[in-house]
Design a protein around this motif. Sequence first.
Motif, PDB file in Angstrom:
ATOM      1  N   LEU A 262       0.827  -1.197   0.000  1.00 20.97           N
ATOM      2  CA  LEU A 262       0.000   0.000   0.000  1.00 20.97           C
ATOM      3  C   LEU A 262       0.868   1.256   0.000  1.00 20.97           C
ATOM      4  O   LEU A 262       1.769   1.381   0.847  1.00 20.97           O
ATOM      5  N   PRO A 263       0.651   2.198  -0.913  1.00 19.56           N
ATOM      6  CA  PRO A 263       1.388   3.468  -0.844  1.00 19.56           C
ATOM      7  C   PRO A 263       1.158   4.148   0.496  1.00 19.56           C
ATOM      8  O   PRO A 263       0.013   4.251   0.960  1.00 19.56           O
ATOM      9  N   PHE A 264       2.231   4.556   1.135  1.00 21.29           N
ATOM     10  CA  PHE A 264       2.181   5.187   2.454  1.00 21.29           C
ATOM     11  C   PHE A 264       1.639   4.250   3.526  1.00 21.29           C
ATOM     12  O   PHE A 264       1.359   4.675   4.647  1.00 21.29           O
ATOM     13  N   GLY A 265       1.435   2.977   3.201  1.00 23.15           N
ATOM     14  CA  GLY A 265       0.862   2.042   4.150  1.00 23.15           C
ATOM     15  C   GLY A 265      -0.592   2.318   4.456  1.00 23.15           C
ATOM     16  O   GLY A 265      -1.132   1.799   5.440  1.00 23.15           O
ATOM     17  N   ALA A 266      -1.254   3.113   3.599  1.00 17.66           N
ATOM     18  CA  ALA A 266      -2.604   3.595   3.894  1.00 17.66           C
ATOM     19  C   ALA A 266      -3.660   2.727   3.206  1.00 17.66           C
ATOM     20  O   ALA A 266      -3.674   2.611   1.981  1.00 17.66           O
ATOM     21  N   MET A 267      -4.560   2.178   3.999  1.00 22.40           N
ATOM     22  CA  MET A 267      -5.623   1.318   3.493  1.00 22.40           C
ATOM     23  C   MET A 267      -6.762   2.170   2.913  1.00 22.40           C
ATOM     24  O   MET A 267      -7.140   3.180   3.497  1.00 22.40           O
ATOM     25  N   PRO A 268      -7.298   1.780   1.743  1.00 25.50           N
ATOM     26  CA  PRO A 268      -8.447   2.511   1.206  1.00 25.50           C
ATOM     27  C   PRO A 268      -9.672   2.323   2.087  1.00 25.50           C
ATOM     28  O   PRO A 268      -9.713   1.439   2.942  1.00 25.50           O
ATOM     29  N   ARG A 269     -10.678   3.161   1.864  1.00 25.45           N
ATOM     30  CA  ARG A 269     -11.891   3.087   2.697  1.00 25.45           C
ATOM     31  C   ARG A 269     -12.544   1.710   2.594  1.00 25.45           C
ATOM     32  O   ARG A 269     -13.040   1.183   3.587  1.00 25.45           O
ATOM     33  N   LYS A 270     -12.562   1.143   1.402  1.00 31.85           N
ATOM     34  CA  LYS A 270     -13.079  -0.211   1.222  1.00 31.85           C
ATOM     35  C   LYS A 270     -11.891  -1.136   1.005  1.00 31.85           C
ATOM     36  O   LYS A 270     -11.282  -1.159  -0.066  1.00 31.85           O
ATOM     37  N   ARG A 271     -11.555  -1.904   2.020  1.00 30.04           N
ATOM     38  CA  ARG A 271     -10.338  -2.708   1.999  1.00 30.04           C
ATOM     39  C   ARG A 271     -10.292  -3.711   0.854  1.00 30.04           C
ATOM     40  O   ARG A 271      -9.232  -3.995   0.306  1.00 30.04           O
ATOM     41  N   SER A 272     -11.432  -4.224   0.470  1.00 27.78           N
ATOM     42  CA  SER A 272     -11.447  -5.278  -0.546  1.00 27.78           C
ATOM     43  C   SER A 272     -10.962  -4.808  -1.909  1.00 27.78           C
ATOM     44  O   SER A 272     -10.579  -5.625  -2.755  1.00 27.78           O
ATOM     45  N   THR A 273     -10.947  -3.494  -2.140  1.00 30.20           N
ATOM     46  CA  THR A 273     -10.524  -2.991  -3.449  1.00 30.20           C
ATOM     47  C   THR A 273      -9.047  -3.236  -3.713  1.00 30.20           C
ATOM     48  O   THR A 273      -8.620  -3.225  -4.872  1.00 30.20           O
TER      49      THR A 273
END
Length: 372
Positions: A262-273
């Motif tokens: 993950l860029p910056f270690g940041a998870m998107p709002r919907k993890r499954s994406t």
Amino acid sequence: MRSPIPLTKVILLANVLVVVVAVVVLLVLPPASAPPGARPGTAASGPASSPPSAPPSPAPDLPSAELPPPITASEEFARQVKANEAGAVPILMYHRITRKRLASIDRTPAQLRKELERLARGGYVPVTAREFATGRMDIPAGRHPVVLTFDDGHPSHFALDANGAPAKDTAVGIIYQVAVKHPGFRPVATFWVNRDPFGLRERKDQERAVRWLASRGFEVANHTWGHPHLPRLSKKKVVEQVARIERLLKGLGVPPSETMALPFGAMPRKRSTVQTGKWHGVSYRFKGVFLAGAEPSVSPFVKDYDWRAIQRIQSNGRKGECRKWCSEYWLGWLDKHPRERYTADGDPDRISIPRGLRGNIRADREQKINAY
């Protein structure tokens, strides 16, 4: 793994610190440039038209990534080598390798070389992120796996010199130097790249570079197209970012990515994406999604393992936010707590553990347990 400090809440804070530092750093970094002595755009041997099914053979003067033949581990043998395949695995995170550090997450060639030599002396054997996530860490008995990961596909990670060898002060060059000095240190790593792998703009140069690496056991995989902060993007845009770089890598002739960072270690709002998706006919399905974390990962064989959010350790000293969260601290902690560390049994068909850890192993792996 029994941590010396409570991690439940603090891990999230440490991840935020790492992410903030990375965001600030990447906003002010100068444009990528080739390492001294390297020839940009000449990062491979063999013609650009070589088919993916017939990569060039490894150069005879470079150490091989092949592992020795596996063994059959009995309970007694597992006890003798103190095998613990339920133990913690350090997954180290690197960014730029530069002679002069311009940001806290940069490492100099000397610092990288020193850390890799420390790992080699400590009995660590590198595996790729793909091998870790799929449970194929088939290293010799009594050794410990370590995953070397490099984010962003910077020119300092890989280039060839005028003689066609990995440039001396690139990450790949240093890995091979340590492997020559320490024959048990397997020369492999994972490179998570963006749209211009290793700073290369021409398609033929990108193709040569990734095929050179893949043919020698290195993993080149997905770090999104443009390195965005995924929580700010819509679901559709997240999928596009992941699928676009996957389409590029497929066109360059490397296997589908089984891991992504993950860029910056940041998870998107919907993890499954960032686990599975499809865009313009390009699909992806990962077996490991990696954070920009703050502690060793648990073994992929234990119940606490979450392939959707795998921890990593920033390579760094013990100053500031790294006082208890970066590689110098954690490698020292694992040295002081060897029973908490993953130690291999040399047998890919068994999971050897002390008898008291039997209950920690995932149900789908129970048939492989070799408890002593």
